[in-house]
Design an enzyme around this catalytic site. Structure first.
Site, PDB file in Angstrom:
ATOM      1  N   MET A 163      41.279  70.989 -34.344  1.00 26.98           N
ATOM      2  CA  MET A 163      42.724  70.964 -34.186  1.00 26.98           C
ATOM      3  C   MET A 163      43.297  72.292 -34.674  1.00 26.98           C
ATOM      4  SD  MET A 163      44.155  68.262 -36.982  1.00 26.98           S
ATOM      5  CE  MET A 163      43.829  68.336 -38.726  1.00 26.98           C
ATOM      6  N   ARG A 296      43.537  63.140 -42.737  1.00 31.12           N
ATOM      7  CA  ARG A 296      43.969  62.987 -44.133  1.00 31.12           C
ATOM      8  C   ARG A 296      43.160  61.912 -44.848  1.00 31.12           C
ATOM      9  NH1 ARG A 296      50.470  63.860 -42.929  1.00 31.12           N
ATOM     10  NH2 ARG A 296      50.345  66.140 -42.974  1.00 31.12           N
ATOM     11  N   TYR A 440      44.252  71.569 -47.618  1.00 34.72           N
ATOM     12  CA  TYR A 440      44.345  71.415 -46.161  1.00 34.72           C
ATOM     13  C   TYR A 440      44.721  69.996 -45.731  1.00 34.72           C
ATOM     14  CZ  TYR A 440      39.164  70.428 -46.115  1.00 34.72           C
ATOM     15  OH  TYR A 440      37.894  69.961 -46.317  1.00 34.72           O
ATOM     16  N   GLU A 441      45.104  69.896 -44.480  1.00 31.41           N
ATOM     17  CA  GLU A 441      45.678  68.661 -43.907  1.00 31.41           C
ATOM     18  C   GLU A 441      46.959  68.252 -44.626  1.00 31.41           C
ATOM     19  OE1 GLU A 441      44.581  68.059 -41.198  1.00 31.41           O
ATOM     20  OE2 GLU A 441      42.648  69.049 -41.355  1.00 31.41           O
ATOM     21  N   GLY A 442      47.730  69.230 -45.067  1.00 33.35           N
ATOM     22  CA  GLY A 442      48.968  68.967 -45.783  1.00 33.35           C
ATOM     23  C   GLY A 442      48.729  69.037 -47.272  1.00 33.35           C
TER      24      GLY A 442
END
Length: 598
Positions: A163, A296, A440-442
């Protein structure tokens, strides 16, 4: 040298005894997951993780990935062969529908064995991990033609996925992204722009790489309302569906990172690459969030996985390292010193990691089961309730377990003393690898804001109120049980702190939003403590039931569960009061200084 042993017995105890997976046999795929099947699959996953993946963990850290002048990337020695074993075993498609080559077994089982793989080799497992996220997004938002073209090969593992969100100027605030998409006469788009921090963006382990790319179509609205999602394959598909001409997408560089060296974290350049819209125009975030939410949960699992691996090595070292004498008298009288595992402060560290890892494992699998119910149940009420819980738990699981994963890797490293700082013992890698999961991933601060700013009030607070009731009811139902009353008493105190903090936000954050921002991280961790405490109460109930039924060979295992659970309640759960006090302090001193005063 580090070692790793998959915690199969603990996994099976949670799946069979705590979560009672057999009660969900009405869900598609669950009837095939009998206790014997669970044991066989977990055992085979453990063997693969321990024998094929784990020996390459240090290799990946030392060698890293190599980018060549033509923009291609070579992974560390042995990675491709290990990936082929993983792929050939059908692990990518474990929970994917059969029509695309999967086995449609429970997602909770996929999550359980995923822990072993990430503990063994986090860097290597990111390649199929990103693929599974891309599969999820295409399953939900792809057209029938896109599903048929891409999913079978991705489920097979012959093709991988990624992604592509982040740009040099644009991380969390995706409304700022500049990658553009120009419509073509044939219905495709030309994608141009640069993406950074793209995990598994280029490598030599698969025949094709299917990039999911966020971009803005010419003339689209500004901000997040004008973002679309595109499938951009490394190789365009020929008429027969096989990889054909090379697309205009390339790896411009590999990032030099603190950890996860075995994963190719790439700068990806799109120079008029051919892409295909997935989902409606300007609704790209809706599609990408399917992948991001699954990612997540996977990142939260990484935090747990690294903590478990680091813990196992710290325990082994603490049993062998001789230093000093026990405060209560020599425990190794024939030797000149006692093993450090006799010292209370070493025990404090080990018990803290153990209690969080075992409770966190239950939390992770419980959440994964909610995903199964949300996506597979034919009961609309059950689906909605499970989806509510899944949505609420996602930022908590990601934020808390990754914060704790790093904290506990450092704690395990500390047990080694100076040897923990030396590369040959492997603890440095666990610390370095764990650190990225908080980002990462927020980043975890964003997870906390998402929890407080969006998830609490969603649907009028339906999810949080339902969870409060579930935990409160459990406490009430078991308060007269002699053993469980200890757990419910501590759990109820934590729940009271959580409810009071939630009410404080309601009364103080609407007029002054900074109060919510200032308390969000403490609230996320307070919530995590209560949920993991709830897991420990359920673990204790299952352990007590097992002992009452005649535990046999499992007696020590079950009694140890009760001791570890009591430690969590006595030593860790009281932190809810500290978190509550911080939340109620508000934002005044945090926000008062002018920027120039820092």
């Amino acid at each position: 040298m580090p070692t790793y042993k998959a915690p199969v017995a603990d996994t099976l105890f949670i799946l069979n005894d705590v979560l009672a997976l057999a009660r969900h046999n009405n869900l598609p795929g669950f009837a095939d997951a009998s206790a014997d099947m669970l044991e066989a699959i977990a055992g085979e996953a453990a063997r693969l993780a321990e024998e094929a993946l784990f020996p390459l963990n240090r290799v990946g850290d030392q060698e890293g990935c190599t980018r060549h002048d033509d923009g291609t990337v070579t992974v560390p020695k042995g990675f491709k062969e290990a990936y082929d074993l993983y792929r050939a075993g059908g692990w990518i498609g474990l929970a994917v529908p059969e029509e695309f080559g999967g086995q449609r077994l429970p997602y909770v089982l996929h999550t359980a064995v995923g822990e072993y793989m990430s503990s063994a080799n986090m860097s290597l497992m990111m390649y199929p991990g990103l693929t599974q996220g891309a599969i999820a997004a295409i399953l939900v938002h792809g057209s029938d033609e896109q599903k048929a073209a891409y999913l079978p090969k991705m489920v097979e593992g012959t093709w991988t996925g990624t992604m592509n969100l982040t740009e040099p100027h644009c991380g969390t605030d995706l409304g700022l992204l500049r990658t553009r998409a120009v419509p073509q006469a044939d219905g495709s788009y030309k994608i141009s722009g640069q993406k950074i921090f793209i995990s598994a963006g280029e490598h030599d382990m698969s025949e094709n790489i299917v990039h999911l790319v966020l971009a803005r179509i010419e003339g689209a609205p500004e901000g997040t309302k004008g973002i679309s999602l595109f499938i951009v394959p490394k190789f365009l598909l020929a008429d027969d569906g096989a990889p054909g001409a090379r697309n205009a997408v390339s790896c411009g560089a590999i990032e030099h990172k603190m950890g996860i060296h075995g994963n190719a974290t790439c700068v990806m350049n799109y120079d008029g690459a051919t892409g295909f819209l997935i989902g409606p125009e300007n609704k790209g975030l809706n599609a990408m969030f399917v992948m991001m939410n699954e990612a997540r949960l996977g990142v939260g699992l990484q935090g747990l996985s690294i903590a478990e691996a680091a813990y196992q090595n710290a325990v082994a070292y603490a049993r062998e390292r001789l230093q000093g004498r026990s405060l209560s008298g020599a425990k190794n009288p024939e030797g000149k010193a006692d093993p450090i595992i006799v010292h209370p402060d070493v025990r404090r560290a080990l018990m803290t990691i153990k209690a969080w890892a075992e409770g966190g494992r239950a939390f992770t699998l419980w959440t994964a089961l909610k995903s199964d119910i949300a996506h597979r149940s034919d009961d609309e009420t059950a689906r909605q309730a499970a989806d509510d819980t899944l949505s609420l738990m996602t930022p908590i699981l990601k934020g808390v377990l990754t914060d704790k994963g790093f904290e506990h890797a450092v704690m395990a490293q500390q047990i080694f003393g100076g040897h923990g700082y030396i590369e040959e013992h492997g603890m440095s890698q666990y610390v370095r690898d764990a650190r990225i999961a908080m980002i990462y991933e927020g980043a975890n601060g964003i997870q906390a804001l998402d929890l407080v700013g969006r998830k609490l009030g969603l649907n009028g607070g339906r999810a949080v109120m339902a969870l409060f009731k579930e935990i409160g009811d459990f406490c009430e139902e078991n308060r007269d049980d002699e053993t469980l009353s200890f757990f419910t008493r501590h759990l109820k105190k934590g729940l009271n702190d959580l409810q009071a903090s939630t009410m404080w936000f309601m009364q103080n954050a609407l007029a002054k939003p900074d109060n919510a921002g200032a308390g969000s991280t403490d609230y996320m961790h307070l919530f995590g403590l209560v949920v993991v405490g709830y897991m420990w109460a359920r673990i204790a109930k299952a352990a007590q039931a097992g002992l009452a039924a005649g535990a046999g060979e499992r007696e020590d295992f079950l009694r140890n569960k009760l001791v570890t659970g009591r430690f969590f309640m006595e030593r860790l759960m009281p932190e809810t009061a500290l978190r509550k006090a911080r939340i109620e302090a508000g934002a005044e001193t945090m926000m008062e200084l002018a920027a120039e005063a820092f």
